[in-house]
Design a protein around this motif. Structure first.
Motif, PDB file in Angstrom:
ATOM      1  N   VAL A   9      41.632  40.861  45.450  1.00 47.39           N
ATOM      2  CA  VAL A   9      41.560  40.906  43.677  1.00 47.39           C
ATOM      3  C   VAL A   9      42.674  41.483  43.025  1.00 47.39           C
ATOM      4  O   VAL A   9      42.783  42.678  43.177  1.00 47.39           O
ATOM      5  CB  VAL A   9      40.271  41.663  43.510  1.00 47.39           C
ATOM      6  N   GLY A  10      43.482  40.670  42.625  1.00 50.47           N
ATOM      7  CA  GLY A  10      44.749  40.938  41.816  1.00 50.47           C
ATOM      8  C   GLY A  10      45.912  40.222  42.359  1.00 50.47           C
ATOM      9  O   GLY A  10      45.988  40.026  43.679  1.00 50.47           O
ATOM     10  N   ALA A  11      46.756  39.909  41.588  1.00 50.17           N
ATOM     11  CA  ALA A  11      48.201  39.217  42.018  1.00 50.17           C
ATOM     12  C   ALA A  11      49.310  39.872  41.384  1.00 50.17           C
ATOM     13  O   ALA A  11      50.304  39.073  41.337  1.00 50.17           O
ATOM     14  CB  ALA A  11      47.991  38.062  41.804  1.00 50.17           C
ATOM     15  N   GLY A  12      49.265  41.113  40.982  1.00 50.58           N
ATOM     16  CA  GLY A  12      50.451  41.718  40.478  1.00 50.58           C
ATOM     17  C   GLY A  12      51.434  42.000  41.378  1.00 50.58           C
ATOM     18  O   GLY A  12      51.422  41.715  42.620  1.00 50.58           O
ATOM     19  N   ALA A  15      50.346  43.986  44.592  1.00 52.16           N
ATOM     20  CA  ALA A  15      49.597  42.985  45.316  1.00 52.16           C
ATOM     21  C   ALA A  15      50.338  42.198  46.182  1.00 52.16           C
ATOM     22  O   ALA A  15      50.432  41.698  47.378  1.00 52.16           O
ATOM     23  CB  ALA A  15      48.414  42.050  44.588  1.00 52.16           C
ATOM     24  N   TRP A  35      41.506  36.350  44.204  1.00 55.75           N
ATOM     25  CA  TRP A  35      41.130  36.044  42.818  1.00 55.75           C
ATOM     26  C   TRP A  35      41.724  36.899  41.863  1.00 55.75           C
ATOM     27  O   TRP A  35      42.205  38.141  42.049  1.00 55.75           O
ATOM     28  CB  TRP A  35      39.485  36.497  42.630  1.00 55.75           C
ATOM     29  N   THR A  36      42.220  36.212  40.601  1.00 60.39           N
ATOM     30  CA  THR A  36      42.360  37.071  39.421  1.00 60.39           C
ATOM     31  C   THR A  36      41.890  36.265  38.171  1.00 60.39           C
ATOM     32  O   THR A  36      41.469  35.375  38.267  1.00 60.39           O
ATOM     33  CB  THR A  36      44.009  36.768  39.320  1.00 60.39           C
ATOM     34  N   ARG A  37      42.192  37.072  37.050  1.00 58.47           N
ATOM     35  CA  ARG A  37      41.634  36.558  35.946  1.00 58.47           C
ATOM     36  C   ARG A  37      42.417  35.357  35.593  1.00 58.47           C
ATOM     37  O   ARG A  37      42.056  34.628  34.529  1.00 58.47           O
ATOM     38  CB  ARG A  37      41.740  37.562  34.825  1.00 58.47           C
ATOM     39  N   ARG A  38      43.662  35.039  35.939  1.00 55.48           N
ATOM     40  CA  ARG A  38      44.380  33.796  35.828  1.00 55.48           C
ATOM     41  C   ARG A  38      44.296  32.787  37.150  1.00 55.48           C
ATOM     42  O   ARG A  38      45.026  33.125  38.152  1.00 55.48           O
ATOM     43  CB  ARG A  38      45.711  33.956  35.446  1.00 55.48           C
ATOM     44  N   ALA A  42      46.334  33.050  40.996  1.00 60.87           N
ATOM     45  CA  ALA A  42      45.556  33.159  42.214  1.00 60.87           C
ATOM     46  C   ALA A  42      45.877  32.104  42.947  1.00 60.87           C
ATOM     47  O   ALA A  42      46.044  32.107  44.345  1.00 60.87           O
ATOM     48  CB  ALA A  42      44.007  33.231  41.867  1.00 60.87           C
ATOM     49  N   SER A  53      41.953  30.203  46.781  1.00 59.70           N
ATOM     50  CA  SER A  53      41.491  31.113  45.481  1.00 59.70           C
ATOM     51  C   SER A  53      40.193  30.509  45.047  1.00 59.70           C
ATOM     52  O   SER A  53      39.790  29.479  45.150  1.00 59.70           O
ATOM     53  CB  SER A  53      42.688  30.573  44.647  1.00 59.70           C
ATOM     54  N   VAL A  71      44.165  46.035  41.212  1.00 55.99           N
ATOM     55  CA  VAL A  71      43.920  45.937  39.635  1.00 55.99           C
ATOM     56  C   VAL A  71      43.896  47.263  39.106  1.00 55.99           C
ATOM     57  O   VAL A  71      43.756  48.306  39.883  1.00 55.99           O
ATOM     58  CB  VAL A  71      42.661  45.022  39.405  1.00 55.99           C
TER      59      VAL A  71
END
Length: 301
Positions: A9-12, A15, A35-38, A42, A53, A71
């Motif tokens: 969870v997260g792709a910054g 991550a 999963w990410t909010r975008r 993801a 994804s 996150v």
């Protein structure tokens, strides 16, 4: 046991640099989902590692055995509750949540559901750090021992993490403090009090810790001093002996792999539950909160 299927969870930056490659490379884990909010972000990260994804977080939970979070703490604290309720093991960053109360809720969820949890306290998993801790006497150090820690960094002045909003808002204490307090606690004994604390510019935190056997330690932290690489040093002096540790002890990838070794063994039944679990994350968050409270209550000198 087959490989542990992990959803990220997260792709910054963290991550991408640590979680994703670490989960993909470890023999006991599989990076199965992202999963990410975008959704487009993801999808790009998932494709890079042969994962899938998911636009829906609950559907991701159904597809994995464990969830790794990369996150902000306010997001992690909320999503970790859902993951634990779904029976998924947790790989959590520090701080565990946005507040002590929210962190306590995560611990209660972990205990209620019986899942395993581990904190990404990379410093403690470095081979050199483990060797350094092994030098310490088994009992908490007495009042004839003093310890110190210094972690001075310029990470918020430039580099991949300088745009992290939660780090900018909460500063070095929330970012570096859990690592440093955890290591001092392990080295000279459990922390029982924060006698004093100061916060100055540039994001300079200085505070003292009292340990259960009577030893005292002092800490200096900053993420806004123009220095590269970071200055990291831990020292123990006195009745517990003379012990000095400089640097991180290993790169993040090595530490992350060692952390996964423990989690995989625990889930598979061949090892004990991780010692650096969500409950440990809660205790560290309580101590970070105690430092902030000591600053707020400090009298001008």
């Amino acid at each position: 046991m087959d490989r542990l299927r992990v959803g990220l969870v997260g792709a910054g930056p963290w991550a991408r640099a640590v979680h994703a490659p670490g989960l993909a490379a470890h023999s006991g884990t599989e990076l199965a989902a992202v999963w990410t909010r975008r959704p487009e972000v993801a999808a790009g990260l998932a494709e890079e590692y042969g994962a899938r994804s998911y636009p829906d977080l609950e559907v991701l939970f159904d597809a994995v055995d464990a969830v790794a979070f990369a996150v902000p703490p306010q997001v992690q604290g909320r999503f970790a509750l859902f993951a634990a309720a779904a029976g998924k093991h947790l790989i959590c960053e520090k701080p565990l949540a946005d507040t002590v109360e929210d962190a306590r809720a995560v611990v209660e969820a972990v205990e209620r559901t019986g899942v395993h949890s581990t904190m990404v306290l990379t410093l403690r998993h470095a081979p050199a750090v483990r060797d350094w801790l092994a030098e310490m006497p088994p009992e908490p150090a007495g009042p004839d021992t003093v310890a110190s820690a210094r972690w001075i960094s310029g990470s918020l002045l430039g580099g991949p993490y300088c745009t992290s909003s939660w780090r900018a808002e909460q500063g070095a204490l929330s970012d570096l403090g859990p690592h440093v307090i955890d290591l001092l606690d392990a080295a000279v004994g459990p922390v029982v009090d924060v006698p004093w604390a100061r916060h100055d510019q540039p994001d300079l935190w200085r505070f003292g810790l009292l340990h259960s056997g009577g030893a005292q330690s002092s800490v200096t932290l900053s993420t806004r001093v123009p220095v590269d690489p970071s200055e990291i040093e831990f020292t123990v002096l006195g009745g517990a002996g003379r012990h000095r540790l400089a640097g991180r002890g290993a790169d993040a990838a090595t530490c992350y792999a060692a952390m996964l070794d423990e989690l995989v063994a625990a889930v598979g039944g061949s090892g004990p539950p991780p010692a650096l679990d969500a409950a440990r994350g809660l205790r560290l968050q309580e101590l970070v909160a105690a430092v902030r409270a000591a600053v707020d209550g400090a009298q001008p000198v």
